[in-house]
Design a protein around this motif. Structure first.
Motif, short mmCIF file in Angstrom:
data_model
loop_
_atom_site.label_atom_id
_atom_site.label_comp_id
_atom_site.label_asym_id
_atom_site.label_seq_id
_atom_site.Cartn_x
_atom_site.Cartn_y
_atom_site.Cartn_z
N LEU A 134 38.08 38.69 42.56
CA LEU A 134 37.87 38.83 44.00
C LEU A 134 37.90 40.30 44.41
O LEU A 134 37.09 40.76 45.22
N LYS A 135 38.83 41.04 43.82
CA LYS A 135 38.94 42.46 44.14
C LYS A 135 37.70 43.21 43.69
O LYS A 135 37.28 44.19 44.33
N ASP A 136 37.10 42.74 42.59
CA ASP A 136 35.90 43.40 42.06
C ASP A 136 34.62 42.98 42.79
O ASP A 136 33.52 43.38 42.40
N GLY A 137 34.74 42.14 43.82
CA GLY A 137 33.58 41.77 44.61
C GLY A 137 32.92 40.46 44.21
O GLY A 137 31.82 40.16 44.66
N PHE A 138 33.58 39.66 43.37
CA PHE A 138 33.04 38.36 42.99
C PHE A 138 33.42 37.30 44.02
O PHE A 138 34.44 37.42 44.72
N THR A 190 48.59 26.75 45.71
CA THR A 190 49.34 27.35 44.61
C THR A 190 48.72 28.66 44.17
O THR A 190 49.43 29.65 43.90
N LEU A 191 47.39 28.71 44.12
CA LEU A 191 46.71 29.95 43.71
C LEU A 191 46.81 31.05 44.76
O LEU A 191 46.79 32.23 44.44
N LYS A 192 46.87 30.64 46.04
CA LYS A 192 46.94 31.60 47.16
C LYS A 192 45.77 32.58 47.13
O LYS A 192 45.93 33.78 47.32
N LEU A 193 44.56 32.03 46.89
CA LEU A 193 43.35 32.85 46.86
C LEU A 193 42.24 32.15 47.64
O LEU A 193 42.18 30.91 47.64
N PRO A 194 41.36 32.90 48.30
CA PRO A 194 40.26 32.29 49.05
C PRO A 194 39.12 31.87 48.12
O PRO A 194 38.35 32.71 47.66
N LEU A 195 39.03 30.57 47.83
CA LEU A 195 38.06 30.04 46.89
C LEU A 195 37.22 28.95 47.55
O LEU A 195 37.57 28.45 48.62
N GLN A 196 36.16 28.55 46.87
CA GLN A 196 35.29 27.48 47.36
C GLN A 196 35.19 26.40 46.27
O GLN A 196 35.11 26.73 45.08
N VAL A 197 35.18 25.13 46.68
CA VAL A 197 35.18 24.02 45.73
C VAL A 197 34.03 23.07 46.04
O VAL A 197 33.89 22.62 47.18
N PHE A 198 33.22 22.77 45.03
CA PHE A 198 32.13 21.79 45.15
C PHE A 198 32.50 20.57 44.32
O PHE A 198 32.82 20.69 43.13
N VAL A 199 32.41 19.39 44.94
CA VAL A 199 32.82 18.14 44.29
C VAL A 199 31.64 17.16 44.29
O VAL A 199 31.20 16.72 45.36
N ALA A 200 31.13 16.81 43.10
CA ALA A 200 30.11 15.77 42.98
C ALA A 200 30.84 14.43 42.88
O ALA A 200 31.40 14.10 41.85
#
Length: 592
Positions: free
Chosen positions: A276-280, A311-321
């Motif tokens: 995330l810090k590296d811009g991903f 638990t991760l405490k990070l801004p993420l996105q989740v896709f669920v099929a």
């Protein structure tokens, strides 16, 4: 300070500050009533304001005092108040203990008072079961009207407990409206803090959002398109570089306590933070067929996703099929949705992006320590379909060397539309004389398309078990057509001599020749064709399950002239496509 839920039987359930606990029927709670789900409620304690946020997960209602919760609804349990785990049974009273003095709050008096709640309820008018649920499922699960508790979860750490109080008042249908006068200012402050958090996580100082290409998402939220569910955490920023990984990678390990999120490797969280810090942008993709099959409730899985991200405490996105079809990996439906609709219009640079997943097609004992065979190859094939670099978790997070792997035997990218349709090529497909043609081949091997394109237009009577219902009806229809002077095309699988003999007997009885059309499509390609048909709009073919395919394989005996056929013609599968989009879809790996 300590926080516990206690009951009259001496059961004490500790709740950690800011830690999620899924609570319900279990040996620990001493509740065995099957009306109470094992995942009845989600509990989140807040030591600062001495309350617990309770979110209903089970089918039957829980009660906070005399306030009923329906599935997906939340309410706040204050110190000394009682949670009735299901209906008005199994009371647990909330108590906080000060660690310095060992003294507790004056909870016992309220606990004693709460014991009489059930008796008081008996005098009230009976309520309909509908009273315990939200008026409409759309008000619970669709993103445009989610309860605030689903929009503001612990995926990003809250800066103050006051916001939780506002959330609780907004989501509790029977709660008071106290605090509404200052709720707008609290929300504005929260959004500002979330944006600052996202900037710190991605390595940026405060700057105009245009300089980053996209503004951070301001709140956690779920949305749904068909059987695709998407969770976007507060602080997520659209990026040109995307790193995908399989959600199961960080779900519970084998030794993990039930209902608790556990990170598989300690290296995961700092590695993701570094990306995330590296811009991903970090995105999870996961297949969850259990939801479509009714084995996993959507609200339970959503809760687990939120717990993992908390638990991760990070801004993420989740896709669920959440079912079969276009969104299920390794088909690219989830990826296409991300690129076209869930990245703020920013084009993903695939040359800088990569994919990490544990469904990598590795054989048994792929590493020392009796490693199990990977359950599938869907993650590796997903990356291959997209055109991304691929790593296993061990390779990426732990620095292990690449392990051996096996790809499927059928590669849809090699399918040649210029293949010869049948062999021998100088044979006539139809006859000017009366005859019977009997097909032999897997389901979805192209039999019906071939017959309707090349045979039926020449006047052959089409006989098919799917339309007639039984082989007996097919045999009768064949005999009737021959008596009327027609040619007959039998479009069934006919894997063994016994099934083929029925039509040979009829043709011999009527004195006409019988030819065999052997469709050479392999098991793997037939299964691929079946999945492709399933994903095509306007598909009229019934979906074939794996049991039918393997039943054919087990019964198959290659036809021979000694059975009584006048000729055996081998028919090869040659795909035809309506447009470039359908061709591109066919050439994707569809199953790992």
């Amino acid at each position: 300070m300590q926080c516990v839920l206690v009951n009259d039987s001496g059961v004490s359930v500790p709740l950690g500050d800011g830690q999620v606990l899924i609570f319900g029927r279990s040996p620990e709670s001493q509740v065995s009533d099957k009306k109470c789900s094992r995942q009845q409620v989600k509990l989140l304690a807040n030591y600062k304001d001495r309350t617990v946020l309770v979110t209903q997960l089970g089918a039957n209602p829980s009660f906070l005092g005399d306030q009923a919760l329906g599935r997906g609804q939340s309410g706040r349990l204050s110190e000394g108040e009682t949670l009735y785990l299901v209906n008005l049974d199994y009371p647990f009273t909330l108590q906080f203990f000060d660690g310095s003095s060992g003294a507790s709050s004056p909870a016992p008096a309220k606990a004693k008072e709460s014991k009489t709640k059930k008796d008081e309820q008996r005098d009230k008018p009976k309520r309909s079961i509908q009273d315990f649920f939200a008026p409409s499922p759309k008000k619970v699960w669709w993103a445009d009207s989610l309860p605030l508790t689903y929009l503001c979860t612990n995926a990003v750490k809250r800066p103050s407990s006051q916001e939780d109080e506002v959330s609780a008042k907004r989501v509790c249908p029977n709660g008071s409206s106290d605090g509404e006068d200052h709720s707008e200012s609290v929300i504005e402050e929260k959004l500002k803090q979330l944006q600052e958090f996202a900037e710190r996580a991605s390595g940026h100082e405060s700057a105009p959002s245009a300089a980053r290409g996209s503004s951070p998402c301001t709140k956690d939220h779920w949305e749904q398109t068909g059987n695709l569910m998407i969770f976007t955490a507060a602080g997520v920023v659209a990026r040109e570089k995307v790193r995908g990984k399989k959600l199961a990678l960080i779900l519970m390990g084998a030794s993990s306590p039930p209902n608790r999120a556990k990170i598989l490797y300690p290296e995961i969280q700092p590695k993701l933070a570094s990306l995330l810090k590296d811009g991903f942008k970090v995105v999870f993709f996961t297949n969850q067929m259990g939801i479509a099959r009714g084995k996993l409730r959507p609200e339970v899985f959503k809760s687990k996703v939120e717990d993992i991200l908390a638990t991760l405490k990070l801004p993420l996105q989740v896709f669920v099929a959440a079912g079969s079809g276009i969104y299920r990996k390794p088909v690219l439906g989830m990826w296409d949705h991300l690129c076209e609709k869930a990245n703020d219009g920013i084009t993903v640079d695939k040359t800088q992006s990569f994919y990490v997943g544990d469904a990598a097609g590795r054989p048994v004992n792929w590493a020392p320590g009796k490693k199990k065979k990977d359950f599938s190859c869907s993650d590796r094939l997903f990356a291959l379909n997209i055109g991304l670099r691929f790593h296993t978790p061990e390779e990426f997070f732990l620095g292990w060397k690449p392990a051996p792997f096996t790809l499927p035997t059928f590669d849809p990218r090699t399918c040649d539309p210029n293949t010869c349709l049948y062999d021998p090529p100088d044979t006539s497909l139809t006859s000017s004389q009366q005859e019977v043609v009997v097909a032999v081949g897997y389901p979805a091997s192209g039999k019906s398309t071939f017959f309707h394109k090349h045979i039926v237009p020449k006047g052959y009577v089409y006989v098919n078990r799917d339309t007639l219902g039984s082989w007996q009806n097919c045999v009768s229809a064949c005999e009737r057509a021959l008596k009327e002077g027609h040619c007959v095309a039998v479009d069934n699988t006919n894997p063994d001599p016994e099934s083929r003999k029925r039509y040979l007997d009829v043709s011999q009885k009527m004195g006409v020749p019988c030819r065999c059309f052997l469709f050479t499509t392999s098991l793997e390609q037939s299964k691929h064709n079946n999945r492709f048909r399933e994903m095509m709009p306007g598909n009229k073919h019934a979906t074939v399950n794996d049991m039918v395919f393997h039943s054919y394989k087990n019964k198959f005996v290659e036809p021979s002239l000694s059975e009584g056929f006048s000729q055996i013609l081998k028919v090869h599968f040659v795909p035809g496509f309506q447009d470039g989009k359908s061709e591109a879809l066919y050439k994707q790996f569809s199953e790992g």
